[in-house]
Write a protein that holds these residues in place. Sequence first.
Motif, PDB file in Angstrom:
ATOM      1  N   SER A 427       8.360 -34.821   6.150  1.00 56.53           N
ATOM      2  CA  SER A 427       8.315 -33.402   5.775  1.00 56.53           C
ATOM      3  C   SER A 427       9.695 -32.961   5.302  1.00 56.53           C
ATOM      4  O   SER A 427      10.710 -33.551   5.690  1.00 56.53           O
ATOM      5  CB  SER A 427       7.893 -32.547   6.973  1.00 56.53           C
ATOM      6  N   TRP A 428       9.728 -31.934   4.486  1.00 55.57           N
ATOM      7  CA  TRP A 428      11.026 -31.453   3.998  1.00 55.57           C
ATOM      8  C   TRP A 428      11.879 -30.911   5.140  1.00 55.57           C
ATOM      9  O   TRP A 428      13.115 -30.966   5.089  1.00 55.57           O
ATOM     10  CB  TRP A 428      10.835 -30.406   2.901  1.00 55.57           C
ATOM     11  N   GLN A 429      11.236 -30.391   6.205  1.00 53.59           N
ATOM     12  CA  GLN A 429      12.001 -29.845   7.330  1.00 53.59           C
ATOM     13  C   GLN A 429      12.853 -30.919   8.000  1.00 53.59           C
ATOM     14  O   GLN A 429      13.969 -30.651   8.460  1.00 53.59           O
ATOM     15  CB  GLN A 429      11.048 -29.236   8.370  1.00 53.59           C
ATOM     16  N   GLU A 432      15.880 -31.221   5.665  1.00 58.98           N
ATOM     17  CA  GLU A 432      16.675 -30.004   5.479  1.00 58.98           C
ATOM     18  C   GLU A 432      17.485 -29.654   6.721  1.00 58.98           C
ATOM     19  O   GLU A 432      18.653 -29.233   6.617  1.00 58.98           O
ATOM     20  CB  GLU A 432      15.732 -28.849   5.105  1.00 58.98           C
ATOM     21  N   PRO A 464      15.033 -35.726  -2.023  1.00 58.89           N
ATOM     22  CA  PRO A 464      13.884 -35.241  -2.793  1.00 58.89           C
ATOM     23  C   PRO A 464      14.216 -33.920  -3.466  1.00 58.89           C
ATOM     24  O   PRO A 464      15.154 -33.208  -3.077  1.00 58.89           O
ATOM     25  CB  PRO A 464      12.798 -35.067  -1.729  1.00 58.89           C
ATOM     26  N   HIS A 466      12.688 -31.136  -3.499  1.00 60.23           N
ATOM     27  CA  HIS A 466      12.139 -29.925  -2.883  1.00 60.23           C
ATOM     28  C   HIS A 466      13.199 -28.822  -2.902  1.00 60.23           C
ATOM     29  O   HIS A 466      14.379 -29.063  -2.664  1.00 60.23           O
ATOM     30  CB  HIS A 466      11.723 -30.231  -1.438  1.00 60.23           C
ATOM     31  N   ARG A 468      13.981 -26.312  -0.946  1.00 57.92           N
ATOM     32  CA  ARG A 468      14.757 -26.086   0.279  1.00 57.92           C
ATOM     33  C   ARG A 468      15.811 -27.176   0.472  1.00 57.92           C
ATOM     34  O   ARG A 468      16.926 -26.912   0.911  1.00 57.92           O
ATOM     35  CB  ARG A 468      13.827 -26.074   1.488  1.00 57.92           C
ATOM     36  N   VAL A 469      15.442 -28.400   0.126  1.00 59.54           N
ATOM     37  CA  VAL A 469      16.374 -29.533   0.256  1.00 59.54           C
ATOM     38  C   VAL A 469      17.494 -29.394  -0.762  1.00 59.54           C
ATOM     39  O   VAL A 469      18.677 -29.587  -0.445  1.00 59.54           O
ATOM     40  CB  VAL A 469      15.631 -30.866   0.096  1.00 59.54           C
TER      41      VAL A 469
END
Length: 930
Positions: A427-429, A432, A464, A466, A468-469
């Motif tokens: 997951s991006w979380q 991040e 990635p 994304h 937020r990233v």
Amino acid sequence: MDSIQALLSALDVFARAPDKVSLENANSWLQDFQHSPEAWSTCNVLLLSPDAPIAAKLFAAQTFRSKVTYDLHQVNAANLLPLRDTLITALDKYHVGPKAIITQLCLALAGLALQLPAWDNAVQTMIETFGPNPATVPVLLQFLKVLPEELTSNTRIPVTDDEYRDRSAKILTVNSRQVIDLLSMYNNASGVTPAVQNQIFECLRTWTVAGEVDIKTFCKSLLFDGVFEALASDELFDSAVDVICELIHETQEVDDNMSVIELIVPRIIALRPKLEECKDDPEKIRGFARIFAEAGETYRLLIIRHTETFYPIVEAIGQCSAYPDLDIVPITFPFWMRLAQTIGKKASVEPLLLEAYKALTNVIIRHLHFPPDATTMTGQEADNFRSFRHVMGDTLKDCCLVLGADACLLNAYGLVTVALSRGGSVSWQEIEAPLFAMRSMGAEVDPSDDNTVPKIMDLIPSLPSHQRVRYAALLIISRYTEWVNRHPDYISFQLQYISAGFEDSNDDVNAAAGQALKHLCQDCKQHLTDFLPTLHAFLKTTGRKLAQDDRLQVYEAIAYVISAMPMEKAAESLKTFSLDILSQIHTAAGQVTPLSKQELKDIGHGLENLEVMLHVVGPFGDHLPAACQNSCREAWSVFDVFIAKFAFDYDTTERTTRVLRPALALFGRSALPIAPALLSRMVSSFEATGFSAFLWIAGKIVGRFGRESEPTLQRSFQELFERSTNKLVSLLQSTAARDIPDVLEDYVQMLLQLEDVVPDVFYQSSAFPLAFRASMATLGLIHSDITFAALDLFRNIVTHDCFSSVPPNPKNGLYAAAIKAVLEKEGFDLVGYLLSGLVGDFPEDSTSCVISILRSLSTLLPSQILVWLPVVLQQLPATSAPNEAKQQFLVDVSNAVDTRQFDKVKYAVLSFNRASRKARDRRRVAPLNE
């Protein structure tokens, strides 16, 4: 009866839905009533009357508390003990409630005890009166609870320091052992209710906070056991936690309290299993977290000296830090910070503590994760979480202090690489959060590091895409620019990554790219001069698509690079970027058809960009580079036409004049030839529009060029002074001063410059009397900056060197005559404004200015001021200037003038101000809320 009926009528206003005027009138009446001597008897009647409404009885109790604090001098000495008996009788009458009345009467008795030496056994009196009867014990406990609070916190009670020390010792210290024994007896009495036990604990807490509990003696009492046992009761839990935290805090002198700490610590450690038992009850966990964190902070030196013994407390705090409720987690942060600061001073660190901080690092990074579905958060919840992430970032810095930045960064780096190795299932979380951690710890990085940071920088390309990233990665670049300056090989890649960020569809990513570029250019400007053409091309293409805030950061970034170039090249580069904006302004000035709102807005943005560039690049000095030799005249010719055309557009005017200030700094004395034309344009524009921005920049021009002796410029200053004053006077005839505070502020600031650098113009002009009167209008405004500026102006005038300079200035006579003529005409109103503001809305720090002005007025016009003062004082409201204070002030100033001891005016003003402040402070709290 008439006063009681009037009081009931005023109170009745609050029971309805009153309009603002009725509410203010009723409140003012009640405050005046509270000040009156009649309030004592009237409130006594109300308290004892069975038919009076509860609101009236509560007001009566509040009034007794207020009058004991402020007005005890109104009571004859022979009636003070009867007053005590009256309050005790009323307290007995209301022992069943309401609690608010009980509290106010207890506060009144506490204040009376402090001021009444004849009542030498206050605590004993209350115990004997209310202690034997179980029905009145809650009243006694309420009195004992508020007694130390009132004595230690109510600084308005009029006793000297010596009187306070003597009385508080006799009331509190002498009786502390008896009070603890009494509380212990009540707590262990058969049939004691949780409500009474809570009162017992609250009372114990206030005596502990006041420093009146001997902890060593207390820990041997049954009450000590009772407090810890109370943690098992839902009803007593919160008050028990409060007491335990205060007891721990009282043992902060650890070497002196080891015998007590040896009793407390085992009980605290024994609470640790409760964290697992109560894990589904956040409120219980909050209480235990407070206890463990207080113990950790208080005993941190012992934790370092005897780590194994005290480590269970550290582990318990770690469990609280790992709790999922983020409202509870920050309770532990001060402990981790202070322990880290203490450890940081040691040569070596215990392995157990290293393990604790390693675990904490992982815990914090886990807390940094956004929820799986961030859309479930409300806007406020999202803002709160983002703010809290920065607080958690500070705790990561504490971890760096103990573990070293390299170890913490490598930990976060490892979490990212592990997540990336899982491919599409991540997951991006998970990426991040450790990136955010790296950003937070960036301030701890060694700029010369060649081991850890290169790994992080090499990681960024593989992240990635994304949003937020990408946002987090850009902010890492922003934070690590000092390191990049030492490792310029990374600049090319980072510029590419930043450029891609500007092309992202997400506004936050764009903003992060702007911030990264600004910091990169600021810290690495020496390495970026060759990239300037690329940045210029970027502005002409992608830059046009950016939001203005992001575009502004790009211009600021470019300006940092220009500021690092040799002067000639810097001038050429600045001219290149400025011409883009100036051509836009030139086109707008020559356009026949009216500009749309959007076109004007775009020009405003261009002006904003130019302003930030000029501000960053700064002045070139008195000798301009060749590229700028004619730039000043050329630029002004564009601005002159532009201002003439768009002076009536407020926003455009604000932006244009703001650009002129750094432009004047940039060109320095080279701008001198255009200064008269610039001033002429500013004054004519102010006459046409009344906009304050034209006065603001005119004042800056006076400050910069005022000491130049060029005749044309001096005539321009006089023209500015006279025409702007006439315009302002005209404005004040049609507009209230409160509606044009910005104009008045900039006008007064301009006058300060004129008075300082061109006194000939200021004092010898026909505008001086008009300017003096117009400036007095500012003293009636509730606006600190304007008030300070105006007071500075009047102080400069009345204390001018013309009245005291040695050797004498040939023009002193002319200045003195002009000043005295104005003061004789306007002095009465000036004194009125000064005293009205002093007892009204002037800022507290303005008193010294008022003193200087009044002292000088007393020196210059002694007979007049004695004529003015009685009339002015009569006009001041008694609510903020008591009549006794007015009379004393007049006597003090008259004595100072009569004896020619003008320095005593200072003490007269200070005494008057103190009396006024005391009266205003008393009225500041509405009677029903006191």
